[in-house]
Design an enzyme around this catalytic site. Structure first.
Site, PDB file in Angstrom:
ATOM      1  N   LYS A 203      16.158  30.893 -38.728  1.00  0.00           N
ATOM      2  CA  LYS A 203      16.342  30.172 -39.988  1.00  0.00           C
ATOM      3  C   LYS A 203      15.689  30.911 -41.165  1.00  0.00           C
ATOM      4  O   LYS A 203      14.935  31.853 -40.977  1.00  0.00           O
ATOM      5  CB  LYS A 203      15.759  28.754 -39.862  1.00  0.00           C
ATOM      6  CG  LYS A 203      16.463  27.919 -38.776  1.00  0.00           C
ATOM      7  CD  LYS A 203      17.929  27.700 -39.086  1.00  0.00           C
ATOM      8  CE  LYS A 203      18.630  26.735 -38.149  1.00  0.00           C
ATOM      9  NZ  LYS A 203      18.880  27.261 -36.808  1.00  0.00           N
TER      10      LYS A 203
HETATM   11  C1  LIG Z   1      22.720  22.455 -38.115  1.00  0.00           C
HETATM   12  C2  LIG Z   1      21.626  22.451 -37.086  1.00  0.00           C
HETATM   13  N1  LIG Z   1      21.057  21.283 -36.759  1.00  0.00           N
HETATM   14  C3  LIG Z   1      20.065  21.212 -35.852  1.00  0.00           C
HETATM   15  C4  LIG Z   1      19.603  22.348 -35.223  1.00  0.00           C
HETATM   16  C5  LIG Z   1      18.518  22.229 -34.204  1.00  0.00           C
HETATM   17  O1  LIG Z   1      17.374  22.883 -34.667  1.00  0.00           O
HETATM   18  P1  LIG Z   1      16.176  23.230 -33.668  1.00  0.00           P
HETATM   19  O2  LIG Z   1      16.543  24.475 -32.934  1.00  0.00           O
HETATM   20  O3  LIG Z   1      15.011  23.447 -34.592  1.00  0.00           O
HETATM   21  O4  LIG Z   1      15.978  22.072 -32.778  1.00  0.00           O
HETATM   22  C6  LIG Z   1      20.143  23.590 -35.544  1.00  0.00           C
HETATM   23  C7  LIG Z   1      19.639  24.812 -34.889  1.00  0.00           C
HETATM   24  O5  LIG Z   1      20.241  25.836 -34.764  1.00  0.00           O
HETATM   25  C8  LIG Z   1      21.193  23.653 -36.495  1.00  0.00           C
HETATM   26  O6  LIG Z   1      21.761  24.824 -36.808  1.00  0.00           O
END
Ligand SMILES: Cc1ncc(COP(=O)(O)O)c(C=O)c1O
Length: 411
Positions: A203
């Site tokens: 990210k």
């Molecule tokens: C749009 C979106 N929502 C939620 C997530 C979940 O994030 P995390 O990996 O921090 O749990 C991601 C992760 O790639 C994402 O791209």
């Protein structure tokens, strides 16, 4: 994590090109420098290694970025979305309207709360929730809308929140891709009832590989988050048996009937997040500058549909997605990815498969073909490299490669 390289899974993984990879989709190694290392070293001297001053400071600084009174560090975005669902009071029988064109945990967080995701289609230009489709999907069981700000650009939040207000629904922003983005001058994270951010290592801001944040303006919700994040432990309440012996320092509650577990972030992660936050504005500006160069240089390549920046907001280009219109281009997305990789050494990735294609949803009876725009988008999209450390020479090389590959493929 969520996206596959070179169409792997359908086309398979291509052999590395003879000249090696020239431009990676993501930088080699992590995006951490000396400042992060120093922040970790200092944090390791603290008494508290979790739930301490670094977390509190990171929360305050992130709340200020988002222009909201409350922010809570989380282990990752997926659990922040679950906590958001618990704040909405989701239970079995409730429906939540959301997009399938996102990482799957946007909607599996709804399943984790016992509720049912209802997938509706996306706008064909921004790939974010189509507000009319949202309105058409509302039933007496709808409780909330999970809107995803995709690839670095916010969903059309005024239209979505207007629908929500008419029907008394909560709106949760999946803000995993948009730390630092704005919508009509308002920051992502301040546009719904609550928002969930990701600090996964891919990210725009990251906290040692994993991490997340939940933001809200709602004081009543904010009062519940520490319990939902931390096993229901309430340090502010004395145990009823306290009057004859040492007071127990905490009680354990089940807020609104939920049994919480541990979703906390470590102090070292929070310290790194604070350093990354200081670089966020500059890094996002660099991503926008790279995107601008791509858009200017590739505008005339026939059959390539470049990202649409809705005037309502500032896109921060977590991903730079190009649609290949096969009829006009004379070649398809997979051919372009393969040529870019094998002949030019430029690594690209595909987008998100519609969530309901996965077994978790197929086994629950969600039909394929449910959201045709999302499906067509997945079939045609590829992502060019975009990250702050990409050099101008690399950006130029990506442009030359796309132009050259398109020309070669057209024959
Ligand atoms: C749009 C979106 N929502 C939620 C997530 C979940 O994030 P995390 O990996 O921090 O749990 C991601 C992760 O790639 C994402 O791209």
């Amino acid at each position: 994590m969520a996206l596959s390289t070179q169409g792997a899974g359908r086309a398979g993984r291509a052999e590395p090109p003879p000249g090696g990879i020239r431009v990676r989709h993501q930088p080699v190694g992590s995006d951490f420098g000396l400042e992060e290392i120093q922040a970790i070293a200092q944090t390791l001297q603290q008494d508290a290694q979790t739930d301490g001053p670094q977390n509190r400071a990171f929360e305050a600084e992130f709340a200020s970025l988002c222009g909201v009174p409350y922010a809570f560090t989380m282990a990752n975005c997926s659990v922040a979305l679950i906590v958001a669902g618990q704040l909405c009071g989701l239970r079995g029988g409730d429906e939540v309207i959301t997009t399938p064109l996102t990482f799957v945990s946007t909607s599996t967080s709804v399943l984790s709360c016992g509720a049912t995701p209802v997938f509706v289609d996306v706008d064909p230009r921004t790939f974010t929730l189509d507000p009319d489709a949202v309105a058409a999907a509302i039933t007496p069981r709808t409780r909330a809308i999970y809107a995803v700000h995709l690839f670095g650009q916010c969903a059309d939040m005024d239209a979505i929140t207007a629908v929500a207000r008419r029907h008394g629904l909560r709106v949760i922003e999946d803000a995993a891709h948009v730390a630092g983005a704005t919508y009509k001058g308002r920051p992502a994270g301040s546009l719904g009832d609550a928002a969930a951010f990701s600090f996964h290592s891919r990210k725009n801001i990251t906290t040692l590989g994993e991490g997340g944040m939940l933001t809200t303006r709602d004081a009543a919700w904010a009062a519940k988050v520490p319990l939902l994040r931390s096993i229901g432990v309430n340090h502010g309440v004395e145990h009823p048996a306290a009057d004859y012996w040492l007071p127990l320092p905490y009680d354990v509650e089940a807020p609104d009937g939920y049994i919480p577990t541990n979703y906390r972030m470590s102090e070292a992660q929070a310290a790194v997040g604070r350093v990354q936050l200081r670089r966020l504005v500059a890094n996002n500006a660099r991503r926008r500058a790279i995107a601008r160069r791509y858009t200017e240089a590739l505008a005339d390549v026939p059959g390539l549909v470049l990202p649409h920046e809705a005037r309502a907001g500032e896109h921060i280009y977590y991903l730079y997605g190009i649609l290949v219109d096969e009829a006009e281009a004379g070649f398809g997305r997979d051919a372009l990815m393969r040529t870019l990789f094998c002949d030019y050494g430029v690594q690209t990735i595909t987008g998100y498969p519609p969530a309901y294609w996965f077994s978790v949803y197929q086994s629950r009876g969600y039909p394929r073909g449910l959201c045709p725009v999302a499906e067509r988008t997945y079939d045609r999209i590829l992502m060019l490299p975009v990250y702050a450390r990409l050099t101008d020479a690399e950006v130029d090389y990506v442009i030359e490669s796309v132009v050259g590959a398109a020309r070669r493929l057209r024959g």
